[in-house]
Scaffold this motif. Structure first.
Motif, PDB file in Angstrom:
ATOM      1  N   GLU A 166       0.670  -1.191   0.008  1.00 23.57           N
ATOM      2  CA  GLU A 166      -0.099   0.008   0.036  1.00 23.57           C
ATOM      3  C   GLU A 166       0.804   1.310   0.103  1.00 23.57           C
ATOM      4  O   GLU A 166       1.956   1.320   0.334  1.00 23.57           O
ATOM      5  N   GLN A 167       0.356   2.166  -0.506  1.00 25.37           N
ATOM      6  CA  GLN A 167       0.990   3.698  -0.591  1.00 25.37           C
ATOM      7  C   GLN A 167       1.257   4.205   0.819  1.00 25.37           C
ATOM      8  O   GLN A 167       0.412   3.963   1.812  1.00 25.37           O
ATOM      9  N   ILE A 168       2.222   4.672   1.301  1.00 25.21           N
ATOM     10  CA  ILE A 168       2.569   5.351   2.603  1.00 25.21           C
ATOM     11  C   ILE A 168       2.530   6.846   2.518  1.00 25.21           C
ATOM     12  O   ILE A 168       2.795   7.582   1.632  1.00 25.21           O
ATOM     13  N   THR A 169       2.518   7.296   3.748  1.00 21.23           N
ATOM     14  CA  THR A 169       2.463   8.816   3.845  1.00 21.23           C
ATOM     15  C   THR A 169       3.672   9.212   4.907  1.00 21.23           C
ATOM     16  O   THR A 169       4.286   8.281   5.495  1.00 21.23           O
ATOM     17  N   GLN A 170       4.032  10.387   5.041  1.00 20.96           N
ATOM     18  CA  GLN A 170       5.298  10.879   5.661  1.00 20.96           C
ATOM     19  C   GLN A 170       4.751  12.248   6.589  1.00 20.96           C
ATOM     20  O   GLN A 170       3.675  12.774   6.292  1.00 20.96           O
ATOM     21  N   ILE A 171       5.394  12.277   7.452  1.00 17.48           N
ATOM     22  CA  ILE A 171       5.256  13.526   8.381  1.00 17.48           C
ATOM     23  C   ILE A 171       5.456  14.932   7.462  1.00 17.48           C
ATOM     24  O   ILE A 171       6.330  15.006   6.687  1.00 17.48           O
ATOM     25  N   SER A 172       4.666  15.976   7.604  1.00 18.31           N
ATOM     26  CA  SER A 172       4.779  17.210   7.034  1.00 18.31           C
ATOM     27  C   SER A 172       5.976  17.945   6.876  1.00 18.31           C
ATOM     28  O   SER A 172       6.510  18.395   5.919  1.00 18.31           O
ATOM     29  N   GLU A 173       6.496  17.915   8.197  1.00 24.15           N
ATOM     30  CA  GLU A 173       8.182  18.409   8.214  1.00 24.15           C
ATOM     31  C   GLU A 173       8.985  17.867   7.242  1.00 24.15           C
ATOM     32  O   GLU A 173       9.940  18.838   6.874  1.00 24.15           O
ATOM     33  N   LEU A 174       9.040  16.535   7.099  1.00 24.19           N
ATOM     34  CA  LEU A 174       9.915  16.066   6.039  1.00 24.19           C
ATOM     35  C   LEU A 174       9.355  16.033   4.611  1.00 24.19           C
ATOM     36  O   LEU A 174      10.235  16.125   3.615  1.00 24.19           O
ATOM     37  N   ALA A 175       8.024  16.043   4.596  1.00 23.41           N
ATOM     38  CA  ALA A 175       7.502  16.213   3.288  1.00 23.41           C
ATOM     39  C   ALA A 175       7.653  17.551   2.291  1.00 23.41           C
ATOM     40  O   ALA A 175       7.726  17.730   1.340  1.00 23.41           O
ATOM     41  N   GLU A 176       7.780  18.570   3.343  1.00 19.15           N
ATOM     42  CA  GLU A 176       8.181  20.025   2.630  1.00 19.15           C
ATOM     43  C   GLU A 176       9.441  20.220   1.979  1.00 19.15           C
ATOM     44  O   GLU A 176       9.321  20.898   1.218  1.00 19.15           O
ATOM     45  N   PHE A 177      10.462  19.199   2.252  1.00 17.30           N
ATOM     46  CA  PHE A 177      11.593  19.295   1.533  1.00 17.30           C
ATOM     47  C   PHE A 177      11.556  18.711   0.005  1.00 17.30           C
ATOM     48  O   PHE A 177      11.978  19.238  -0.834  1.00 17.30           O
ATOM     49  N   HIS A 178      10.695  17.842  -0.294  1.00 22.09           N
ATOM     50  CA  HIS A 178      10.351  17.256  -1.591  1.00 22.09           C
ATOM     51  C   HIS A 178       9.151  16.504  -1.592  1.00 22.09           C
ATOM     52  O   HIS A 178       9.047  15.301  -1.498  1.00 22.09           O
ATOM     53  N   PRO A 179       7.772  17.136  -1.792  1.00 20.87           N
ATOM     54  CA  PRO A 179       6.592  16.487  -1.574  1.00 20.87           C
ATOM     55  C   PRO A 179       6.228  15.328  -2.746  1.00 20.87           C
ATOM     56  O   PRO A 179       5.392  14.720  -2.488  1.00 20.87           O
ATOM     57  N   TRP A 180       7.031  15.377  -3.684  1.00 22.36           N
ATOM     58  CA  TRP A 180       6.727  14.162  -4.806  1.00 22.36           C
ATOM     59  C   TRP A 180       7.346  12.862  -4.395  1.00 22.36           C
ATOM     60  O   TRP A 180       7.325  12.046  -5.093  1.00 22.36           O
ATOM     61  N   SER A 181       8.303  12.901  -3.164  1.00 24.00           N
ATOM     62  CA  SER A 181       8.796  11.540  -2.975  1.00 24.00           C
ATOM     63  C   SER A 181       8.736  11.480  -1.505  1.00 24.00           C
ATOM     64  O   SER A 181       8.272  12.485  -0.562  1.00 24.00           O
ATOM     65  N   ILE A 182       8.552  10.325  -1.176  1.00 23.68           N
ATOM     66  CA  ILE A 182       8.670   9.868   0.473  1.00 23.68           C
ATOM     67  C   ILE A 182      10.246  10.168   0.929  1.00 23.68           C
ATOM     68  O   ILE A 182      11.067   9.422   0.263  1.00 23.68           O
ATOM     69  N   ASN A 183      10.584  11.107   1.728  1.00 26.64           N
ATOM     70  CA  ASN A 183      11.826  11.223   2.163  1.00 26.64           C
ATOM     71  C   ASN A 183      12.456  10.409   3.474  1.00 26.64           C
ATOM     72  O   ASN A 183      11.721  10.918   4.258  1.00 26.64           O
ATOM     73  N   THR A 184      13.238   9.662   3.132  1.00 20.91           N
ATOM     74  CA  THR A 184      13.398   8.696   4.253  1.00 20.91           C
ATOM     75  C   THR A 184      14.696   9.219   5.163  1.00 20.91           C
ATOM     76  O   THR A 184      15.533   9.929   4.633  1.00 20.91           O
ATOM     77  N   ILE A 185      14.722   8.515   6.322  1.00 23.94           N
ATOM     78  CA  ILE A 185      15.988   8.482   7.121  1.00 23.94           C
ATOM     79  C   ILE A 185      16.705   7.340   6.999  1.00 23.94           C
ATOM     80  O   ILE A 185      16.223   5.903   7.128  1.00 23.94           O
ATOM     81  N   ARG A 186      18.001   7.447   6.454  1.00 20.48           N
ATOM     82  CA  ARG A 186      18.874   6.187   6.562  1.00 20.48           C
ATOM     83  C   ARG A 186      19.592   6.343   7.925  1.00 20.48           C
ATOM     84  O   ARG A 186      20.652   7.215   7.926  1.00 20.48           O
TER      85      ARG A 186
END
Length: 327
Positions: A166-186
């Motif tokens: 299923e598609q996932i969502t992310q917290i707004s503080e990280l989505a703000e960097f680039h909302p077209w992708s899920i921005n992950t923590i490595r």
């Protein structure tokens, strides 16, 4: 083979040094790289990305090179169990309680189960189980999908094995960097099974770029170092072409100085995942943070890139040596 080597060498030299290089300097760089390969095990990428051409022996000793990376992996990760990270169906099954999302193994369900799964969600992602760096991932909008046809297409592909998520969502503080992708923590960990201690070796934010749907560093993504103690980004952003960014080039959101939400909880979450498997002790975890401090584990990489951990910060070889010498 020689032509491929020369092309790669010239490409990396142009990225990090530029085109204005005399023939004498070119010969020097070739010879100096060869010495750094013999002594330190540095690849061409290591040599230029870490600035070995500017460092002396002691400076070069600080960095994990291609050879040293294999020392870490071979010391920490049991060869027969690496498939548990590399094959997505096995990983998802093993780390079910850390995933935070629904999924199915397409090749091990019937047509009705697949159709039912697709009807539950407006968007699903189809992934090859051995895919990496986003390769083999398809975003499917299910409203107009003929799920039966897709199922037959996938299971009839004798060269591949697929899962659906299923598609996932992310917290707004990280989505703000680039909302077209899920921005992950490595977050990269080494699990000392002797003392039952999980060492967090490095943490980085991965951001998408150019409105790509993935945040992968090797698909124009941007990385930045996260201070392990504070959760604050303490370097500029950078990409694989040695471009650097104070703010994200698409959204303008400032990178350096940004704080990762729920950082202490995030570290606790990843340590729990690391303790869940004792035969793979060196893993790079990709984590999504959702609103309310909920965490999703995307994948764990037993072969986490050594360069991504060290660029624009410092070498980590001594830190790793201090831990793995006991293994």
């Amino acid at each position: 083979m020689i032509l491929k080597f020369l092309t790669r060498f010239s490409e990396m030299r142009r990225i990090y040094i530029g085109d204005n290089v005399s023939p004498v300097c070119k010969v020097y760089y070739y010879a100096d790289w060869f010495l750094s390969y013999l002594i330190h095990g540095a690849s061409i990428s290591d040599y230029f990305a870490y600035g070995f051409y500017k460092l002396r022996y002691n400076g070069r000793r600080e960095y994990i090179t291609y050879r040293r990376y294999h020392v870490i992996q071979n010391k920490c990760n049991k060869v027969s169990d690496r498939c548990l990270c590399r094959e997505k169906n096995k990983f998802n099954k093993l780390f079910e309680k850390f995933l935070g999302r629904d999924w199915i193994d397409v090749n091990n369900v019937d047509e009705m189960q697949f159709v039912s799964f697709c009807h539950k969600y407006p968007v699903v992602f189809i992934k090859e189980i051995n895919g990496y760096r986003g390769i083999g991932t398809r975003k499917i909008e299910t409203e107009k999908l003929n799920a039966k046809d897709l199922y037959n297409e996938l299971v009839s592909d004798v060269n591949s094995h697929y899962i659906a998520e299923e598609q996932i969502t992310q917290i707004s503080e990280l989505a703000e960097f680039h909302p077209w992708s899920i921005n992950t923590i490595r977050i990269v960990t080494v699990y000392d099974t002797i003392d039952d201690e999980v060492h967090i070796m490095n943490a980085r934010l991965r951001m998408g770029n150019k409105k790509n749907s993935v945040d992968n560093f090797h698909f124009s993504g941007i990385g930045a170092n996260i201070n392990i103690e504070t959760g604050i980004i303490d370097t500029i952003g950078y990409d694989a072409h040695n471009n650097t960014y104070i703010v994200h080039p698409i959204t303008g959101k400032q990178i350096i100085g940004a704080r990762i939400p729920y950082w202490e909880e995030c570290k606790t979450f990843v340590k729990g995942a690391a303790r869940h498997i004792s035969s793979i002790r060196y893993i790079g975890w990709d984590i999504v943070i959702q609103s309310g401090g909920r965490f999703l584990l995307i994948e764990g990489n037993d072969n986490a890139d050594h360069d991504f951990q060290q660029l624009h910060n410092c070498g980590l070889w001594k830190q790793y040596q201090a831990i793995i010498k006991r293994f």
